[in-house]
Design an enzyme around this catalytic site. Structure first.
Site, PDB file in Angstrom:
ATOM      1  N   GLU A 108       8.302  15.526  17.408  1.00  0.00           N
ATOM      2  CA  GLU A 108       8.751  15.450  16.021  1.00  0.00           C
ATOM      3  C   GLU A 108       7.960  16.449  15.185  1.00  0.00           C
ATOM      4  O   GLU A 108       6.730  16.452  15.201  1.00  0.00           O
ATOM      5  CB  GLU A 108       8.565  14.037  15.468  1.00  0.00           C
ATOM      6  CG  GLU A 108       9.085  13.891  14.048  1.00  0.00           C
ATOM      7  CD  GLU A 108       8.953  12.476  13.521  1.00  0.00           C
ATOM      8  OE1 GLU A 108       9.923  11.975  12.926  1.00  0.00           O
ATOM      9  OE2 GLU A 108       7.873  11.880  13.699  1.00  0.00           O
TER      10      GLU A 108
ATOM     11  N   GLU B   1       8.620   1.176  11.626  1.00  0.00           N
ATOM     12  CA  GLU B   1       9.650   2.209  11.544  1.00  0.00           C
ATOM     13  C   GLU B   1       8.923   3.531  11.689  1.00  0.00           C
ATOM     14  O   GLU B   1       8.242   3.988  10.779  1.00  0.00           O
ATOM     15  CB  GLU B   1      10.393   2.107  10.205  1.00  0.00           C
ATOM     16  CG  GLU B   1      11.783   2.727  10.228  1.00  0.00           C
ATOM     17  CD  GLU B   1      11.771   4.208   9.955  1.00  0.00           C
ATOM     18  OE1 GLU B   1      11.674   4.982  10.942  1.00  0.00           O
ATOM     19  OE2 GLU B   1      11.850   4.601   8.787  1.00  0.00           O
TER      20      GLU B   1
ATOM     21  N   LYS C 189       0.847  -1.190   0.000  1.00  0.00           N
ATOM     22  CA  LYS C 189       0.000   0.000   0.000  1.00  0.00           C
ATOM     23  C   LYS C 189       0.878   1.234   0.000  1.00  0.00           C
ATOM     24  O   LYS C 189       1.487   1.576   1.005  1.00  0.00           O
ATOM     25  CB  LYS C 189      -0.928   0.059   1.215  1.00  0.00           C
ATOM     26  CG  LYS C 189      -2.019   1.147   1.047  1.00  0.00           C
ATOM     27  CD  LYS C 189      -2.546   1.700   2.355  1.00  0.00           C
ATOM     28  CE  LYS C 189      -1.787   2.892   2.857  1.00  0.00           C
ATOM     29  NZ  LYS C 189      -1.974   4.130   2.041  1.00  0.00           N
TER      30      LYS C 189
ATOM     31  N   CYS D 196      12.559  10.926   9.373  1.00  0.00           N
ATOM     32  CA  CYS D 196      12.375  10.467  10.747  1.00  0.00           C
ATOM     33  C   CYS D 196      13.692  10.511  11.507  1.00  0.00           C
ATOM     34  O   CYS D 196      13.708  10.579  12.740  1.00  0.00           O
ATOM     35  CB  CYS D 196      11.786   9.059  10.770  1.00  0.00           C
ATOM     36  SG  CYS D 196      12.644   7.893   9.715  1.00  0.00           S
TER      37      CYS D 196
END
Length: 495
Positions: free
Chosen positions: A399, A267, A193, A301
């Protein structure tokens, strides 16, 4: 490949106009997820350049069934056979590299050099796992000494089965290669996906699969939004889910997998530190710190978004870093001098501008940037640096996924390590220092899955990728990435 121009080249129409965008069992199908379309936006202009009809929940089930049917024959192939297919995929990417670079520049707003790195990384990943696939057969049946002469033991490595792969939008094709290549090398079949924001580049994998004669059902692709991802996680034919993306979505993926008791690889996010030691070379440290937060417009990230610098050099370093930030050319792919592009999505642009507005309201010490680059249009943000950010402030703790750097200083190495580890995340880190042994000793003390010492963020297919704490579960890349799609079978028998 050396390129002498940053100017975008036209993307072929066949890559943009996809009447059939769902790839199941070796054939393309019209998406069943209408009437709404997925819209693909040029972030440098904030304009839509293509649309397609997404897949449906029902098509996820068809893709899972195709993967399940194909699994028996695919797992029975030799590692050498699977390696040939992986190398053929790498060759297909290489042949299409100019078009894929152009598509990355258009859909992600990346400067040419960043888009080229992405395609090269994807190619290298398939080539690396082709090498590992060739070695799998020789590892089967390894003897285990049981300490009993009447018995013999041996181990085998078995593919887990059909797997669901869900990828993010910041590095299209790269994070997909990190999942598809080891999954296929292990003997798994897959349903992919792609991100709904950057689907078009990922569909190339279906084109290549058909071109090279990859057996039907080994790789299936169902684009779409959250409903497609949720259906993939809950389909009982899927025996593992590998996800790259936000922590919020990752927790839902994990919950869905927990209901079925199937393994996951996650992740997720990061709030990575970079420590600048007292004896660091200022020029080197500035280059490493700048790349760590401004590459890909900070949409990594692993972005080292918390900078921890020795107090004795903090003023000199901050001044040099600000000077560097002000020299960064921000622009779209049509600017041949652009060094940093826009944020990829409107959603991310709105999030980052909200953070900058809150920082202004809270009176943070902004020493560079601090606002959207309104003159350029599109989703551009100025390279932004805040100094002396309180350790409990969201700019330090959360973040942001944009070109926003927070700085604090330290007086002792112990204090620096405490600051570095004072986060819910543990994905990556960087240490810069003049004495190699000291810098490496500090690196050993940081809770992170990957630490760079006196070097920019270089990632190779044979190195591990993944983190501790809230940064995820498991590792990608290297032999660990292959092991994530293999189960260990032990056999005990009469000697």
């Amino acid at each position: 490949m050396t390129t002498h121009s940053n100017q975008p080249t036209p993307v072929p129409a066949n890559l943009l106009q996809r009447d059939k965008a769902v790839y199941i069992n070796g054939s393309w199908h019209v998406g069943g997820g209408g009437p709404s379309h997925l819209a693909f936006v040029d972030p440098s202009k904030a304009t839509t350049f293509a649309t397609l009809i997404p897949g449906s929940v029902e098509q996820v089930a068809l893709a899972a069934e195709a993967a399940a049917r194909a699994f028996g024959a695919w797992r029975a192939t030799t590692g050498a056979e699977r390696a040939r297919n992986l190398r053929a995929i790498a060759s297909g990417l290489t042949k299409r590299k100019p078009d894929l670079v152009a598509l990355q520049m258009l859909n992600n707003g990346k400067p040419r050099f960043e888009a080229e790195i992405d395609i090269d990384d994807a190619i290298a990943t398939f080539e690396y796992y082709a090498d590992l696939a060739e070695g799998i057969d020789g590892q089967q049946g390894q003897t285990v000494d049981l300490g009993d002469t009447a018995l013999a033991g041996s181990t085998y490595f078995e593919p887990l089965g059909p797997v669901g792969l869900i990828v993010a939008w910041n590095f299209p094709m790269v994070t997909t290669a990190w999942k598809v290549a080891p999954a296929l090398a292990a003997g798994c079949t897959a349903v992919l996906k792609p991100s709904e924001f950057t689907t078009l580049a990922e569909l190339i994998y279906g084109d290549i699969a058909s071109e090279i004669g990859l057996p039907p059902g080994v790789l299936n692709i169902v684009p779409g939004g959250a409903d497609v991802g949720a259906a993939l996680c809950t389909d009982r034919r899927i025996r593992k889910v590998s996800f790259t993306g936000s922590n919020a979505t990752g927790s839902r993926v994990m919950a869905a997998a927990a209901n079925r008791i199937v393994p996951v690889s996650l992740e997720l996010g990061g709030k990575s530190p970079i420590i600048i030691l007292e004896d660091a070379d200022i020029d080197q440290a500035v280059e490493i710190a700048s790349a760590g937060i401004f590459f890909n417009c900070g949409q990594m990230c692993s972005a080292t978004s918390r900078l921890i610098v020795a107090a004795s050099i903090a003023d000199e370093f901050a001044a040099a870093l600000v000077a560097k930030a002000k020299l960064i050319v921000v622009g779209g792919p049509d600017n041949p001098d652009a060094q940093m592009g826009p944020l990829t999505t409107r959603e991310q642009f709105d999030k980052v501008t909200s953070v900058l507005n809150q920082a202004r309201t809270d009176g943070l010490n902004c020493i560079a940037g601090g606002a959207a680059d309104a003159a350029l249009g599109g989703f551009f943000i100025q390279p932004t640096i805040y100094r002396d950010v309180p350790a409990d402030h969201p700019v330090w703790r959360n973040e942001i996924f944009g070109p926003v750097l927070a700085i604090r200083s330290f007086r002792t190495v112990d204090e620096a390590v405490v600051l570095a580890n004072g986060t819910d995340f543990g994905l990556a880190a960087t240490v810069v220092g003049g004495d190699k042994d000291t810098a490496e000793a500090v690196a050993r003390r940081i809770d992170a899955g990957h630490v760079w010492v006196n070097t920019p963020q270089l990632i190779f297919p044979n190195t591990a990728w993944g983190g501790f704490k809230a940064s995820g579960i498991g590792r990608e890349l290297g032999p660990w990435g292959l092991a994530a799609y293999l189960g260990v079978k032990h056999m005990t028998r009469a000697a």
